[in-house]
Design a protein around this motif. Structure first.
Motif, PDB file in Angstrom:
ATOM      1  N   ILE A 200       0.791  -1.056   0.039  1.00  0.00           N
ATOM      2  CA  ILE A 200      -0.201   0.119   0.020  1.00  0.00           C
ATOM      3  C   ILE A 200       0.844   1.164   0.008  1.00  0.00           C
ATOM      4  O   ILE A 200       1.968   1.380   0.834  1.00  0.00           O
ATOM      5  CB  ILE A 200      -0.845   0.065   1.381  1.00  0.00           C
ATOM      6  CG1 ILE A 200      -1.482  -1.322   1.353  1.00  0.00           C
ATOM      7  CG2 ILE A 200      -1.810   1.082   0.957  1.00  0.00           C
ATOM      8  CD1 ILE A 200      -2.221  -1.341   2.900  1.00  0.00           C
ATOM      9  N   VAL A 201       0.618   2.314  -0.856  1.00  0.00           N
ATOM     10  CA  VAL A 201       1.198   3.662  -0.794  1.00  0.00           C
ATOM     11  C   VAL A 201      -0.085   4.424  -0.484  1.00  0.00           C
ATOM     12  O   VAL A 201      -1.174   4.660  -1.265  1.00  0.00           O
ATOM     13  CB  VAL A 201       1.853   3.806  -2.234  1.00  0.00           C
ATOM     14  CG1 VAL A 201       2.367   5.266  -2.063  1.00  0.00           C
ATOM     15  CG2 VAL A 201       2.896   2.869  -2.244  1.00  0.00           C
ATOM     16  N   ALA A 202       0.218   5.421   0.543  1.00  0.00           N
ATOM     17  CA  ALA A 202      -0.880   6.441   0.751  1.00  0.00           C
ATOM     18  C   ALA A 202      -0.905   7.677  -0.035  1.00  0.00           C
ATOM     19  O   ALA A 202       0.465   7.866  -0.322  1.00  0.00           O
ATOM     20  CB  ALA A 202      -0.965   6.665   2.251  1.00  0.00           C
ATOM     21  N   LYS A 203      -1.723   8.427  -0.409  1.00  0.00           N
ATOM     22  CA  LYS A 203      -1.507   9.792  -0.973  1.00  0.00           C
ATOM     23  C   LYS A 203      -1.670  10.905  -0.047  1.00  0.00           C
ATOM     24  O   LYS A 203      -1.279  12.089  -0.518  1.00  0.00           O
ATOM     25  CB  LYS A 203      -2.953   9.834  -2.067  1.00  0.00           C
ATOM     26  CG  LYS A 203      -2.816   9.061  -3.316  1.00  0.00           C
ATOM     27  CD  LYS A 203      -3.655   9.378  -4.239  1.00  0.00           C
ATOM     28  CE  LYS A 203      -4.046   8.699  -5.327  1.00  0.00           C
ATOM     29  NZ  LYS A 203      -4.701   8.913  -6.271  1.00  0.00           N
ATOM     30  N   THR A 204      -2.208  10.783   0.985  1.00  0.00           N
ATOM     31  CA  THR A 204      -2.018  11.519   2.232  1.00  0.00           C
ATOM     32  C   THR A 204      -1.419  11.203   3.511  1.00  0.00           C
ATOM     33  O   THR A 204      -1.459  10.232   3.971  1.00  0.00           O
ATOM     34  CB  THR A 204      -3.607  12.073   2.529  1.00  0.00           C
ATOM     35  OG1 THR A 204      -4.114  11.127   3.307  1.00  0.00           O
ATOM     36  CG2 THR A 204      -4.249  12.506   1.210  1.00  0.00           C
ATOM     37  N   LYS A 205      -0.886  12.156   4.010  1.00  0.00           N
ATOM     38  CA  LYS A 205      -0.220  11.908   5.449  1.00  0.00           C
ATOM     39  C   LYS A 205      -1.137  11.242   6.553  1.00  0.00           C
ATOM     40  O   LYS A 205      -0.669  10.225   7.083  1.00  0.00           O
ATOM     41  CB  LYS A 205       0.300  13.002   5.900  1.00  0.00           C
ATOM     42  CG  LYS A 205       1.210  12.877   7.233  1.00  0.00           C
ATOM     43  CD  LYS A 205       2.464  12.075   7.001  1.00  0.00           C
ATOM     44  CE  LYS A 205       3.275  11.980   8.347  1.00  0.00           C
ATOM     45  NZ  LYS A 205       4.591  11.220   7.999  1.00  0.00           N
ATOM     46  N   GLU A 206      -2.474  11.611   6.379  1.00  0.00           N
ATOM     47  CA  GLU A 206      -3.454  11.075   7.447  1.00  0.00           C
ATOM     48  C   GLU A 206      -3.668   9.549   7.221  1.00  0.00           C
ATOM     49  O   GLU A 206      -3.785   8.612   7.950  1.00  0.00           O
ATOM     50  CB  GLU A 206      -4.911  11.938   7.301  1.00  0.00           C
ATOM     51  CG  GLU A 206      -5.900  11.365   8.074  1.00  0.00           C
ATOM     52  CD  GLU A 206      -7.200  12.188   8.036  1.00  0.00           C
ATOM     53  OE1 GLU A 206      -8.230  12.012   8.669  1.00  0.00           O
ATOM     54  OE2 GLU A 206      -7.296  12.855   6.913  1.00  0.00           O
ATOM     55  N   ALA A 207      -3.914   9.394   5.668  1.00  0.00           N
ATOM     56  CA  ALA A 207      -4.067   7.859   5.472  1.00  0.00           C
ATOM     57  C   ALA A 207      -3.082   7.003   5.750  1.00  0.00           C
ATOM     58  O   ALA A 207      -3.122   6.102   6.374  1.00  0.00           O
ATOM     59  CB  ALA A 207      -4.298   7.861   4.019  1.00  0.00           C
ATOM     60  N   GLN A 208      -1.649   7.580   5.434  1.00  0.00           N
ATOM     61  CA  GLN A 208      -0.317   6.870   6.057  1.00  0.00           C
ATOM     62  C   GLN A 208      -0.518   6.436   7.502  1.00  0.00           C
ATOM     63  O   GLN A 208      -0.296   5.469   7.906  1.00  0.00           O
ATOM     64  CB  GLN A 208       0.749   7.650   5.751  1.00  0.00           C
ATOM     65  CG  GLN A 208       1.878   6.762   5.791  1.00  0.00           C
ATOM     66  CD  GLN A 208       3.303   7.844   5.824  1.00  0.00           C
ATOM     67  OE1 GLN A 208       3.250   8.811   6.408  1.00  0.00           O
ATOM     68  NE2 GLN A 208       4.515   7.459   5.535  1.00  0.00           N
ATOM     69  N   SER A 209      -0.922   7.521   8.132  1.00  0.00           N
ATOM     70  CA  SER A 209      -0.765   7.289   9.807  1.00  0.00           C
ATOM     71  C   SER A 209      -1.296   6.697  10.237  1.00  0.00           C
ATOM     72  O   SER A 209      -1.305   5.904  11.319  1.00  0.00           O
ATOM     73  CB  SER A 209      -0.916   8.830  10.492  1.00  0.00           C
ATOM     74  OG  SER A 209       0.040   9.911   9.982  1.00  0.00           O
ATOM     75  N   ARG A 210      -2.947   6.472   9.765  1.00  0.00           N
ATOM     76  CA  ARG A 210      -3.674   5.530  10.152  1.00  0.00           C
ATOM     77  C   ARG A 210      -3.732   4.314   9.921  1.00  0.00           C
ATOM     78  O   ARG A 210      -3.792   3.155  10.591  1.00  0.00           O
ATOM     79  CB  ARG A 210      -5.267   6.064   9.552  1.00  0.00           C
ATOM     80  CG  ARG A 210      -5.707   7.299  10.161  1.00  0.00           C
ATOM     81  CD  ARG A 210      -7.299   7.688   9.853  1.00  0.00           C
ATOM     82  NE  ARG A 210      -7.742   8.748  10.355  1.00  0.00           N
ATOM     83  CZ  ARG A 210      -9.030   9.344  10.000  1.00  0.00           C
ATOM     84  NH1 ARG A 210      -9.992   8.283   9.220  1.00  0.00           N
ATOM     85  NH2 ARG A 210      -9.394  10.498  10.680  1.00  0.00           N
ATOM     86  N   LEU A 211      -3.185   4.020   8.824  1.00  0.00           N
ATOM     87  CA  LEU A 211      -2.771   2.575   8.279  1.00  0.00           C
ATOM     88  C   LEU A 211      -1.588   1.971   9.040  1.00  0.00           C
ATOM     89  O   LEU A 211      -1.444   0.772   9.453  1.00  0.00           O
ATOM     90  CB  LEU A 211      -2.279   2.622   6.677  1.00  0.00           C
ATOM     91  CG  LEU A 211      -3.717   2.723   5.781  1.00  0.00           C
ATOM     92  CD1 LEU A 211      -3.323   3.036   4.529  1.00  0.00           C
ATOM     93  CD2 LEU A 211      -4.383   1.507   5.591  1.00  0.00           C
ATOM     94  N   GLN A 212      -0.522   3.007   9.077  1.00  0.00           N
ATOM     95  CA  GLN A 212       0.665   2.607   9.883  1.00  0.00           C
ATOM     96  C   GLN A 212      -0.032   2.232  11.555  1.00  0.00           C
ATOM     97  O   GLN A 212       0.670   1.309  12.224  1.00  0.00           O
ATOM     98  CB  GLN A 212       1.754   3.526   9.855  1.00  0.00           C
ATOM     99  CG  GLN A 212       2.653   3.627   8.524  1.00  0.00           C
ATOM    100  CD  GLN A 212       3.551   4.498   8.452  1.00  0.00           C
ATOM    101  OE1 GLN A 212       3.564   5.342   9.224  1.00  0.00           O
ATOM    102  NE2 GLN A 212       4.325   4.175   7.522  1.00  0.00           N
ATOM    103  N   ALA A 213      -0.739   3.063  11.783  1.00  0.00           N
ATOM    104  CA  ALA A 213      -1.323   2.576  13.516  1.00  0.00           C
ATOM    105  C   ALA A 213      -2.091   1.159  13.430  1.00  0.00           C
ATOM    106  O   ALA A 213      -2.054   0.303  14.164  1.00  0.00           O
ATOM    107  CB  ALA A 213      -2.226   3.945  13.721  1.00  0.00           C
ATOM    108  N   ASP A 214      -2.790   0.984  12.449  1.00  0.00           N
ATOM    109  CA  ASP A 214      -3.369  -0.346  12.103  1.00  0.00           C
ATOM    110  C   ASP A 214      -2.156  -1.441  12.055  1.00  0.00           C
ATOM    111  O   ASP A 214      -2.563  -2.517  12.870  1.00  0.00           O
ATOM    112  CB  ASP A 214      -4.115  -0.352  10.878  1.00  0.00           C
ATOM    113  CG  ASP A 214      -5.525   0.308  11.112  1.00  0.00           C
ATOM    114  OD1 ASP A 214      -5.706   0.647  12.155  1.00  0.00           O
ATOM    115  OD2 ASP A 214      -6.268   0.805   9.977  1.00  0.00           O
ATOM    116  N   LEU A 215      -1.386  -1.214  11.140  1.00  0.00           N
ATOM    117  CA  LEU A 215      -0.027  -2.226  11.264  1.00  0.00           C
ATOM    118  C   LEU A 215       0.492  -2.630  12.717  1.00  0.00           C
ATOM    119  O   LEU A 215       0.878  -3.606  13.000  1.00  0.00           O
ATOM    120  CB  LEU A 215       1.012  -1.707  10.459  1.00  0.00           C
ATOM    121  CG  LEU A 215       0.722  -1.860   8.710  1.00  0.00           C
ATOM    122  CD1 LEU A 215       1.749  -0.904   8.140  1.00  0.00           C
ATOM    123  CD2 LEU A 215       0.608  -3.269   8.420  1.00  0.00           C
TER     124      LEU A 215
END
Length: 362
Positions: A200-215
């Protein structure tokens, strides 16, 4: 000069603010630097052709420097300057603050020595995330993220020895040509160069942060297919071993007492004469986790010479590197909360390896 990747703050800090490094007694300077810095030894040797080191008499010398650089950085961030502008200003302060010297790569000392290290200015362009065309296999896209199916042999993110032609630079090129220069990718997770499959590659910092928190809380399901050497005695088992740097080879990971906890679930799909086709599910996501865990059980992945696998015969005609494919990916969309699930078909190299295993060739 483009924006430096926000996925590697350590590198950004070293490029702009420098870093303290220790040269142990009797150790070559280039070897010592390559152990603690995110650059290859050949890159370190090029850096040492110019004065990029400042001797430190004691560690306390860093205190006033840290206060100066923190004050400057805070002031620049308030001005909302670009990352490149902030980095250049940090470098100017570092260059005027320290007394620089030159050392040969082979330099050794009869006692421990402390240095302050700053890469030369001429090297900077290599370490910015620059847009470069790369064919991409995008299997899903919306305004918040991309899901890609990576080919074997493609490096995901710029790093020592691989500063160009990476997947992330290809995504940057794609996004800039589609949506404009202000859009940039945010890497959520990585897979190794010779591992194929989904990420997965995010397009926004918010999306990245939430996905990494899920990881972090194991809410992202990642399932791999692998071909491993040897005969498996169990059809389903769990490997639980903390991973850290291998003391015998810094390029490898190994199960060590003070490592980071790692858990891999293995299911045997088919046992061949010399190797086994398995499914590996990650409970954690450490660097080289599947490779290191199976190698620790004397089952290195087929083709994974770094972890002790047999070298291919020329007649086998398989690409170099481990037979490992990121097959399945399940997660909750970081913005819409929709349940997402993706499946990647086995690539041609992996199918060839399975056929060779079926015939007892590997």
């Amino acid at each position: 000069m483009g924006e430096i990747s926000e996925n590697d703050w350590e590198l950004q800090k070293i490029l702009g603010q420098g870093q303290q490094v220790l040269l142990p007694a009797g150790v070559r300077l280039d070897q010592a630097l390559a152990q603690v810095l995110p650059f290859s030894r050949s890159e370190i040797n090029r850096f040492l052709k110019v004065s990029c080191l400042a001797p430190l008499k004691q560690q306390s010398e860093l205190s006033s420097w840290q206060a100066e650089i923190a004050a400057l950085t805070g002031k620049l961030e308030q001005q909302q300057l670009s990352a490149a502008s902030v980095l250049q200003a940090q470098r100017q302060l570092a260059l005027s603050y320290w007394s620089w010297c030159a050392r040969k790569p082979s330099y050794k000392s009869d006692k421990d020595e402390l240095y302050f290290f700053l890469p030369p200015l001429a090297a900077l362009d290599n370490y910015f995330l620059q847009a470069e065309y790369l064919p991409l296999n995008i299997i899903y896209e919306d305004e918040y993220l991309l899901v890609l199916d990576k080919e074997k042999g493609i490096v995901v993110h710029p790093a020592a020895g691989n500063w160009h032609h990476t997947l992330l630079q290809g995504v940057l090129y794609y996004l800039q040509n589609k949506e404009g220069n202000n859009v940039k990718p945010y890497l959520v997770h990585r897979i190794d160069k010779d591992t194929s499959g989904l990420l997965i590659v995010a397009k926004t910092k918010e999306a990245q942060s939430r996905l990494q928190a899920d990881l972090q809380v194991h809410a992202v399901k990642r399932i791999y297919r692998a071909l491993a050497e040897g005969i498996f005695s169990e059809s389903k088992f769990k490997i639980q071993g903390a991973l850290g740097r291998d003391s015998l080879n810094p390029l490898r990971k190994a199960i060590v007492p003070d490592g980071k906890q790692a858990v891999t679930h293995i299911t045997l799909l088919k046992q061949y004469v010399n190797c086994a086709y398995v499914e590996a599910s990650l409970e954690t996501g450490r660097t080289h986790q599947i490779r290191a865990h199976l190698a620790a059980l004397q089952h290195p992945l087929v083709g994974d010479v770094l972890y002790g696998a047999k070298k291919f015969q020329v007649a086998v005609n398989l690409p170099a590197g481990q037979c490992l494919h990121a097959r399945k990916l399940e997660f909750t969309h970081p913005i819409t909360s929709e349940k997402m699930a993706f499946l990647s078909p086995l690539p041609a190299y992996f199918k060839t390896a399975l056929q060779l295993a079926e015939n007892g060739i590997i």
